[in-house]
Each structure stands twice: as C-alpha cells, then as structure tokens.
Design an enzyme around this catalytic site. Structure first.
Site: not given
Ligand code: PEP
Ligand code: MG
Length: 877
Positions: A103, A105, A847
């Site tokens: 939606g 363009m 980690y």
C-alpha cells in the site's frame, strides 16, 4: 538498455530470481506466466532500472518507444486496442518493488477509459459496469497521477444518497455519469487542465506517477522502518485489465495456500462477488471465506485450489495470491511468498520439513523463521476470555490493553504522553502507519483478514481485531449495542480470538507453539558452543526465567538494583558517613543484603557462569533529585534530611554519565567494591556448602586504564581470597572488565593483561563513541536523523558497524593477542539484536548477553549468522 520485459519474455535465469530488476510482483508474474503457465492476464514490467534512471535524471531516453512496442504486443495478444472506441484495451498500472511495501506506492486501474471508450465499453458490456469503471478510474488517476486531493468517495456517497440507493452495485449509469462529470470538473478547477483523454498520455502519466511514488514520504518512512535501501527503485507492471466487477459471475479475492495466522493446512482467504481488486484489500465490503467459493463458483474453486497447490510446491513455501473471476473465468493477478504470523512461521517451517512435496532441510526451515516471528510468539495473552462487547476477525494474535484513540495523530500524541494506545479506525490506510506503529493494538470496524490493518498488524506483531462491524464510530467515540466508549477510555482487544472488551484485562505471558522448541533445538544444533547466549539478569527469578529461555549463564548482573527500595537508607547512610566506623557499619548491612541476593542468583544459574558487575551508577542516583533538593532548600529542612540534601548537592554532577560512576566511584568510595566482592565470595561459600557449583566472574565497569583495573583487582582478589580461604573453599573467581569507553578499546592490549575477560558494554560505548547522550538523543533527534538518512539505524538499537563495531573488533583482536585466554562477550542491549549478533558472530566473540525475553531470538539470530558465515544458506532475505 532494455527497460521493459513482457511477462512471457525469454529468460536465462528463473524470473522469480530477478526481483532486483523486475520487482517482486513483476518477477512472480513472469514466473507464473512463463514457467508455471498459469492464467495470468498478459502484460509487461518496466524495470527498476528505468525507475532509478528516472529518479536520477528524469524520463529515460528510449523508454517511450519500448513501452509503445510492448503495448502493441499486448494489443495483438488481446485483440483490442488502447483508445479503441468500440472495444478498448484497458490496463492496470501497478508498482512492484523488490521488497513488498504494501500500500505504500500507487496503483491505477482501468486506464484507457475516456469519454469515448467508456461508451464503447458500455455498449459491449453493461452501461452500469462501464461507467462505474470510468468513475473509479477518474478518481484513482486524479488522486494518484494528478495529485487532486479531495474526498471523491464522499461525492459518490452524496450522489448515492440523492439517488436513494445504498450499495454501489445499484447506482444507475446516469448517476455514475454525473459523478464522473463532477470529478472531471473538479480536476479542471484544481489543475487548470481537463482530465486527460488520450490513453497514451494517461499511460505515461501513470508510469511516471508510480516512479514518483517511490520517493513519496509514506514510502520513504516505510523503507526507513523496514531498513529497505532507498536506491532500489520500483518496477511498474502494466497488465491487461480483467474485471471482477463485471457482473454476478465475476468476483475478486485474495487467497493463501495455508492459513497465515496459524499455519494450518488448506486454502485460506476472502473473496467478494462482483467487485474489483482493491475492494478486498481496502476492506470496503465484508468478504466471504474462500471455502464459500466452492458454493458460488465450484469450478473456479477447484481450479484455484489446484493452482495454490502448484504454487506452494513450486515456491516450496506458503504463497498468497490475488485473483479475479471474470464472467466465470479465473485469472491469477499476483503471487508471492506470503507473510505469516510468528506461530504460523514456526509451524510451517517444521511442517514443511515433513512434507514430501516440499522437503525443507533443517537449515532451510531455520532460515524461514525470522527473529520477529519468535518475538511474536512471545507476546502476552489474556488470562480469561473477558466479556466481549464486540467481535471481529482475529487478524493478528496477542492481547493488548490500551486507551482508545480514533486517529493516527491522536494515537501518536497519546503514546508520546506515555499512554498505551489502541487505535480504533473504520479501516486503516498507509497514512495511519505511524499511529499504528505506536499502538499496542489495532481495532477496525470494517475489512477482512487481508485488509490493510490486518496485513500491517500481522507483519509487525501488533495484536489486531478487524471488521468488528457492530461497532459504530462517531467522531471521537464509538458505540456498540447501546454502550458508548469515549476517547481515552481503556479497552482490551484479543487478536487471537477477535474479541473486544471494556476495561483492562489481565495479561499473562505468551505460550509459543510446540514447534518453538524444535526450532530452538535446531538453532542450538547449529550454534553448539561456537557462541554462547547469556542473559542480563539481576534477580533470582529473572535468572531462572533466563535459564528457561535457554540462557547458559548471566553476562551481566547489575548490582545497583540491589541498592534500591528498602535498601536505599543503608546506601544513604554509607554516603553520609563522616567517620569510618559508620561507613563500615552501613557497608556491612549492605553486604548482608547483597549476599542473599547473590545466593539466589547463583542457585538459579548453578553450574553456569554468572558475571556480577560491581556498582556502576553515580552515587547521586541514590540521593534526592534536583527538584527535591530545591524544594527542601526553599522550605528549609533540618537534621538527617538536611544532611541528605547537602549530600545530594555535593554529589550532583553536570554530566553524571561522564562523572563519578563505574570504577571511578569504586576508587573514590574505596570500601564499596571490597564490600561487594566480600558479599559475593560469601555467597559462593554458602552455595558450595549447599552442594552447588557456583561459577562467578566479577566485572569492573567503565575502566579507561590498566592502572585502575590493577588497583581494583587487587582489592577484589584480597577480599575473595580471604573469604574463600577462611571457609576452606577452593575455587577460582575470574576478574575482568567492561569495555565501555573508546579509550579502553584503544588500550585493550594493555588492559587485557590484567583481565580474565572483556565484556563490551556497547550501550556506553555507543554513547561515548558518538558523543550521543543515551538518555536524550533518541527522543530528540534520532527520528529526524533517521528520516533524513543521516544515520541508517538507531545505533542504540543496532550496533554501528563502522564506528562502534570497529572498536569492538579492535578491542577483541588486540585484547586476545595480548592475552590468549581472554574470554570476550557483549552485554549491551545489542547482545539481543539480530543484526548486531551477526557482527558479534563474525568477530568470533565467546558470548552475547541480553534480556531474558530476547534469549530465544538471540539463539535463532546466532544460528542464522553462523549458517550464513558457513555459506550454508541465504538467511538474510
Ligand atoms: C553498557 O554500557 O553497555 C552496559 C551494559 O552497561 P549499562 O547499560 O548498565 O551502563
Ligand atoms: Mg555501561
């Protein structure tokens, strides 16, 4: 340069892989036409290259001729001519970028109609149909191409009221003709030019409008949010029109090969009889389920289900399609791999490994599950069913509680005031996305499961209920069954059941589907011990939760949280102490309290590493704030209170984030870190005596120099050795540092010699590398910076690879070179961000540590990054 490709062009690579050139829609139209031979209305795609050329330097040379050639081909194919008075060719012109931007363009349908061709169409078909098509075309073209902003729908509604009809299909052609004339008059009045009648001019105008729409603010904002590059451009698809609004033997719909909210097998979707494509998506009328198609058009239903099967097998994934039935003939207008909810993504990924037609490998299945899917299944839900005041469609799962607001702007304003918001709209449009984005939930009174509200909410994991038709919105309140809910009133919506309740229902933690564990296991198989996922947790319950989510240790236990609440008076006593005895007494009291906290955490994480950070924030955070100081000084206070206010004044700093905090505070208040080390060592002793296996790492924050670390390390070691020695407990406690200042990263090779581990505190490192106050800039300037592309990411959200990331890389490499046993992790918020995790994997960190809730996402993201690094599969899409 070839800019234009027919859907059936000869290709040397499968068209579906040419999304960069043809856009997603064009690539799949070509795939359906030339590979799968499905019934697709003929047409052609103007490539993204043409759009890029247009954006760079205007209408590209040669494009007009190429389009003319392809139009001629199309005319031949259809046996119709553009502008023909008797039997005009009509086309749709739609945007289609590489990545779907629903939606965002522009689209123009029924192009080719004018005052003459409409008469021809009316003669051949039906005047009502012809003039209704012309009305729609003039409206769309005027808005999209000519930029005439007016409520065309309102004029239409007015005409309908005058004519005394309620539904669109009953408006007589004469009234439609009048409506068209008022539209055209409006165009002349607003633009000074008559509505263009020449179909060639119309076509060029529409193509240009689609090119321009790539740069419209809505599209730019969407790309910013979705991190889509701004230089890709959009393709433009020009396709022969087929009409779902031709008669009662026609219709249009949207279908999925499986249910996108749950992943359940079987065709799924909505359709409307006698309607045009946009009606379904825009939710203008309430749709029927695909299963009902079998009753209305049984042959078409069988054919459609067959095509859905073929598409799923071909794409090896769940697809969605838009289709149109024109006088009993089925046409496929578009397909793509379908968006899905988090639960559906997990279920589909696992199910498709067991589906012989699709036979996904485990790594493919893992790649199909995105971090946002995992996030979504971790959303909260309601404890009880509540007492619904209305029911709509369950569009996007999860429970949400908030205050009702009726416009996107009001939702934004309320959210900025700190309110939880439920955005309530008749239906939503792309203009509403900023309001939707900040809402906890979305409620619409119209539209189906594939309406704008439903698609956007599902994509973002925002709970949504759509099409709650019994609700009537009037200005800033809504009524349902005689009950009125006003702006700001609290409601609860359940996007899993489609219900709306008054007041705030109690939310409980989410429960992911059974496939969640399977996907997590597969992710861990890939990850093994190549990078660990730890959690940032400060309490026993947090640590236990983190462990449940799969954390294998704590990477950051922020001890300042142990200094708040009822412990605050002890901290204040320590600060106020004027003689050493008082200070020691206050510290002893704090030590006792901390010890019990540590015991709980070590118990929850027994056998796994727990990194405890010594006190980090400036001491004035534990003292009265500036308003209180001023009030007290104005009022005049005495005794203890006066001492506290004086201490607050004393410790007050202009720039506390850069003041007496972290290790500096530890050095200034030299009993503090000793006390914390002692409390921790005592907790270790207690756990060992209880039969546990505590593994502790003590972390010194905000270090800028090895000398600081040497000094504090000595204090900490002395305390630990003394406590462990006295208890006869053997064991090693590792001592390391955070790397949170650019200087620490620059001097990593020196600092590493005094550290057992480094933990990059990327929150502070980002703050100090950019000189962006982490408390201020995001609210003030970040959105402007992002909108203007001065930054492509909020660096507090996703690590700044080029700057902060470079410091992490350098610190890691030089630190490890100086100390080969150095353990290296990250404990800033970036430790839970998938893109940042990709960098940390690339740097070979030991980690990452993140909040417990993000641990599953981190497990998945690390697996994705490792698969990508191993060249196993493309998981970046
Ligand atoms: C950091 O700076 O990245 C960090 C983890 O510490 P804190 O957010 O507590 O300053
Ligand atoms: Mg920090």
């Amino acid at each position: 340069m070839t800019y234009v490709f027919a859907f059936d062009h000869a290709h040397d690579r499968p068209p579906r892989e040419a999304k960069d050139l043809l856009g997603g829609k064009g690539a799949n139209l070509a795939e359906m036409t030339s590979v799968l031979k499905l019934p697709v209305p003929p047409g052609f795609t103007i490539s993204t290259e043409a759009c890029r050329a247009y954006v760079r330097s205007g209408w590209p040379d040669g494009l007009e001729d190429e389009i003319a050639q392809h139009v001629a081909e199309l005319e031949k194919h259809r046996g119709q001519t553009l502008g023909d008075r008797d039997d005009p060719l009509l086309v749709s012109v739609r945007s289609g970028a590489k990545f779907s931007m629903p939606g965002m363009m522009d689209t123009v349908l029924d192009l080719g109609l004018n005052d003459e061709t409409v008469a021809g169409l009316a003669q051949r078909t039906d005047p009502r149909f012809a003039y209704d098509s012309y009305r729609r075309f003039v409206m769309m073209y005027s808005r999209v191409v000519l930029g005439v902003a007016d409520d065309f729908e309102e004029r239409f509604e007015g005409a309908k009221a005058l004519a005394g009809v309620r539904d669109d299909a009953s408006v007589p052609p004469t009234v439609l003709q009048l409506v068209v004339n008022t539209y055209k008059d409006l165009v002349l009045e607003r633009t000074g030019k008559p509505f263009p009648q020449d179909p060639q001019e119309q076509l060029r105008g529409a193509v240009e409008a689609v090119f321009r729409s790539w740069s419209n603010p809505r599209a730019v904002a969407y790309r910013n949010r979705e991190h889509i590059a701004h230089d890709l451009g959009t393709a433009v698809n020009v396709q022969a029109m087929v009409f779902g609004n031709r008669d009662e033997r026609s219709g249009t719909g949207v279908a999925f090969t499986r249910e996108p909210a749950t992943g359940a097998s079987g065709a799924y979707g909505d359709f409307l009889v006698n309607a045009q494509g946009e009606d379904v998506v825009a939710g203008i009328r309430t749709t029927l389920p695909i299963s009902a198609l079998a009753d209305v058009f049984p042959t078409v239903h069988a054919e459609l289900v067959g095509y859905l099967d073929r598409l799923e097998e071909h794409y090896r994934d769940m697809c969605d399609v838009e289709f149109t039935i024109e006088q009993g003939k089925l046409w496929m207008l578009q397909t793509r791999v379908g968006k899905r909810s988090g639960a559906a993504a997990l279920r589909l990924a696992v199910a498709m490994t067991n589906d012989d037609r699709i036979a996904l490998s485990r790594t493919e299945a893992l790649a199909r599950v995105r971090p946002e899917h995992v996030d979504q299944v971790l959303h909260p839900r309601f404890e009880g069913a509540g007492d619904p005041i209305a029911k709509g469609l369950a569009a996007s799962p999860g429970g949400a509680v908030g205050n009702a607001y009726f416009t996107a702007d009001d939702a934004l304003a309320a959210s900025e005031r700190g309110e939880d918001v439920i955005l309530v709209r008749v239906e939503t449009s792309p203009d509403d996305v900023r309001g939707m984005q900040v809402s906890k939930g979305i409620l619409t009174t119209r539209g189906g499961l594939v309406s704008h509200a439903a698609v956007v909410a599902r994509g973002w994991g925002i709970p949504a209920v759509v099409g709650a038709e019994s609700i009537v919105i009037a200005g800033k309140n809504f009524s349902v069954d005689g009950l009125t809910v006003r702006e700001g009133q609290t409601i609860s919506i359940d996007g899993t059941t489609g219900t709306v309740m008054l007041g705030a229902l109690e939310l409980v933690d989410a429960s992911p589907p059974a496939e969640f564990d399977t996907i997590m296991e597969w992710a861990d198989e890939v990850r093994q011990d190549r990078i660990a996922i730890r959690a940032n947790a400060d309490t026993g319950p947090d640590a236990a939760r983190a462990r449940q989510w799969g954390a294998t240790g704590i990477g950051l236990c922020r001890t300042e949280h142990m200094f708040l609440g009822e412990r605050l008076p002890y901290v204040q006593k320590m600060i106020l102490a004027t003689d050493p005895e008082d200070e020691v007494a206050a510290l002893d009291a704090l030590a006792e309290l901390q010890r019990s906290d540590f015991v709980e955490i070590l118990e929850a994480m027994d056998g796994l590493p727990v990194t405890v950070r010594l006190l980090d924030p400036p001491l004035h955070e534990f003292l009265p704030g500036i308003e209180e100081i001023v009030a007290a000084e104005t009022k005049g206070v005495r005794g203890e209170e006066a001492k506290l206010v004086a201490a607050a004044r004393l410790w007050q700093e202009e720039n506390p984030m850069l003041g007496t905090r972290g290790v500096r505070l530890g050095i200034v208040k030299d009993g503090l870190y000793r006390m914390q080390a002692r409390a921790l060592a005592e907790a270790v002793v207690e756990r060992v005596i209880a039969g546990g296996s505590p593994t502790v790492e003590i972390m010194i924050p905000l270090v800028v120099d090895r000398a600081e670390l040497d000094l504090v390390r000595r204090w900490v070691s002395e305390e630990v050795d003394s406590v462990l020695g006295a208890a006869g407990v053997s064991g090693e406690i590792h001592i390391g540092t955070m790397i949170e200042t650019p200087r620490a990263a620059l001097l990593a090779s020196e600092i590493a010699k005094a550290a057992d581990f480094f933990s990059f505190g990327t929150n502070d490192l980002t703050q100090m590398t950019f000189g962006f106050s982490r408390d201020d800039v995001e609210g003030r300037m970040m959105s402007t910076y992002l909108e203007q592309s001065l930054l492509d990411r909020d660096p507090f959200d996703t690590i700044d690879r080029r700057g902060v990331g470079q410091l992490v890389r350098m610190g890691t490499e030089t630190g490890r070179a100086a100390n080969p046993n150095l353990l290296v992790g990250v404990c800033g918020e970036h430790g839970g961000d998938p893109e940042s995790i990709a960098l940390f994997v690339e740097l070979g960190l030991d980690y990452v540590s993140c909040s417990p809730f993000r641990v599953p996402v981190a497990r998945l993201a690390a697996a994705h990054a490792l698969l990508e690094a191993d060249g196993e599969t493309d998981v970046g899409a």
